[in-house]
Design a protein around this motif. Structure first.
Motif, mmCIF file in Angstrom:
data_model
loop_
_atom_site.group_PDB
_atom_site.id
_atom_site.type_symbol
_atom_site.label_atom_id
_atom_site.label_comp_id
_atom_site.label_asym_id
_atom_site.label_seq_id
_atom_site.Cartn_x
_atom_site.Cartn_y
_atom_site.Cartn_z
ATOM 1 N N ALA A 41 -14.939 36.880 3.115
ATOM 2 C CA ALA A 41 -15.691 35.640 2.923
ATOM 3 C C ALA A 41 -15.512 35.099 1.507
ATOM 4 C CB ALA A 41 -17.171 35.885 3.210
ATOM 5 N N ARG A 42 -15.480 35.988 0.535
ATOM 6 C CA ARG A 42 -15.304 35.564 -0.865
ATOM 7 C C ARG A 42 -13.949 34.902 -1.048
ATOM 8 N NH1 ARG A 42 -16.280 40.163 -5.211
ATOM 9 N NH2 ARG A 42 -18.336 40.029 -4.224
ATOM 10 N N HIS A 43 -12.930 35.486 -0.428
ATOM 11 C CA HIS A 43 -11.586 34.907 -0.518
ATOM 12 C C HIS A 43 -11.548 33.532 0.132
ATOM 13 C CE1 HIS A 43 -7.270 34.426 -0.252
ATOM 14 N NE2 HIS A 43 -7.336 34.388 1.066
ATOM 15 N N ALA A 44 -12.175 33.404 1.316
ATOM 16 C CA ALA A 44 -12.196 32.124 2.015
ATOM 17 C C ALA A 44 -12.939 31.066 1.204
ATOM 18 C CB ALA A 44 -12.849 32.297 3.391
ATOM 19 N N GLU A 45 -14.037 31.459 0.568
ATOM 20 C CA GLU A 45 -14.821 30.519 -0.253
ATOM 21 C C GLU A 45 -14.026 30.066 -1.468
ATOM 22 O OE1 GLU A 45 -19.091 30.378 -2.675
ATOM 23 O OE2 GLU A 45 -18.571 32.116 -1.439
ATOM 24 N N ALA A 46 -13.309 31.001 -2.078
ATOM 25 C CA ALA A 46 -12.494 30.651 -3.249
ATOM 26 C C ALA A 46 -11.398 29.663 -2.864
ATOM 27 C CB ALA A 46 -11.887 31.914 -3.855
ATOM 28 N N ASP A 47 -10.786 29.882 -1.702
ATOM 29 C CA ASP A 47 -9.755 28.958 -1.233
ATOM 30 C C ASP A 47 -10.345 27.580 -0.947
ATOM 31 O OD1 ASP A 47 -7.771 30.776 -1.461
ATOM 32 O OD2 ASP A 47 -7.571 31.199 0.684
ATOM 33 N N SER A 48 -11.558 27.565 -0.378
ATOM 34 C CA SER A 48 -12.220 26.299 -0.060
ATOM 35 C C SER A 48 -12.560 25.532 -1.329
ATOM 36 C CB SER A 48 -13.494 26.578 0.745
ATOM 37 O OG SER A 48 -14.184 25.376 1.009
#
Length: 297
Positions: free
Chosen positions: A265-272
């Motif tokens: 989730a942290r990776h997805a949020e950073a990409d977003s």
């Protein structure tokens, strides 16, 4: 430090799976019914019943009813045989469900399987733990050999496919594999040796636990540790020692899975967030602000 000369005289141990070490054929006059698979099968059985320390080629030959020299028509060394036995044990894992998935998952971001990867990871980790408990002799061998036999590689490949399907970026997948399976290795090794010690003493796990806890209460300076431990044990309720080990494993593995979910989730949020940031180097479609004279301000 090992000198170059010493290294030449004593090269690093190679693998039975390397260097063209194909199974040897039976020479005329050799015992019938004896082949590498049969030798490996009996080796696993002896290691299970008698342990790694007592295993020898002479003992194996006696079990098979042949001479020790007969075994060397099928394996070059005792190390080769132990490596074969180790891989044979990994063949006990049921990877059929995971194998059906093959390489259908995307290498980085496929999360279409929803919670499937969690169940698959629990099943594989549980199977690995089971091997370490059922065959306590494999834990030192896992750290000794390359583990590149067909069954070992199938296990590794399955673990990699499951972790790929979590959505973790590729650069974090190795760490996730290590976190989960090194944890299982450590816990399974301790539990396997504990249960072997109980069996050797002719005691159940519950009997051993009660006796061990009673003995530790006599150790001076251990009072605070025991007080904290008693509090933890009381919170578990009326679980048996076996149930306690099972529950601890399940909770610890759930913590690992929760960590993977958090990092994904942290990776997805950073990409977003990165996608949402404006590109200051690009132009703008908004009209220029002008003054009363009509000139650009």
């Amino acid at each position: 430090m090992v000198s170059d000369a010493d290294r030449t005289k004593r090269p690093a141990r190679m693998s039975v799976w390397l260097g063209g070490k194909a199974p040897k054929g039976r020479k005329a006059g050799q015992p019938s019914g004896l082949d590498r698979d049969r030798i490996t099968e009996v080796t696993v059985r002896l290691l299970d019943t008698e342990g790694l320390a007592k295993f020898s080629m002479r003992r194996l030959a006696a079990e098979l009813g042949v001479t020790a020299m007969s075994l060397y028509w099928y394996v070059d060394t005792k190390d080769d045989l132990l490596e074969l036995a180790l891989d044979a044990v990994f063949g006990e894992l049921d990877l059929s469900k995971e194998a059906e998935r093959g390489d259908d998952t995307d290498t980085d971001t496929d999360t279409d399987t929803g919670a499937d990867w969690r169940d698959e990871l629990r099943a594989l980790a549980g199977g690995y733990r089971g091997l370490l408990i059922a065959h306590p002799w494999i834990s030192p061998l896992i750290g000794t050999y390359l583990n590149i036999g067909p069954h070992s590689l199938e296990f590794v490949g399955t673990a990699q496919r499951i972790v790929r399907s979590t959505g973790l970026p590729t650069r974090w997948q190795g760490a996730a594999l290590g976190a989960v399976f090194q944890f299982v290795y450590g816990l399974g090794t301790v539990e396997g040796h504990l249960k072997k010690r109980c069996a050797d003493a002719g005691m159940t796990l519950e009997e051993y636990y009660v006796e061990a806890m009673g003995a530790t209460r006599e150790v001076a300076g251990f009072e605070q540790v025991l007080e904290d431990l008693d509090e933890i044990m009381a919170a578990r309720g009326s679980e048996t020692a076996e149930e306690m080990l099972e529950r601890d494993f399940e909770v610890a593995l759930d913590l690992m899975i929760a960590g993977i979910e958090t990092m994904t989730a942290r990776h997805a949020e950073a990409d977003s967030d990165a996608d949402a940031e404006p590109d200051e180097s690009a132009g703008t479609d908004e009209p220029a602000v002008t003054g009363e004279s009509g000139e650009a301000a």
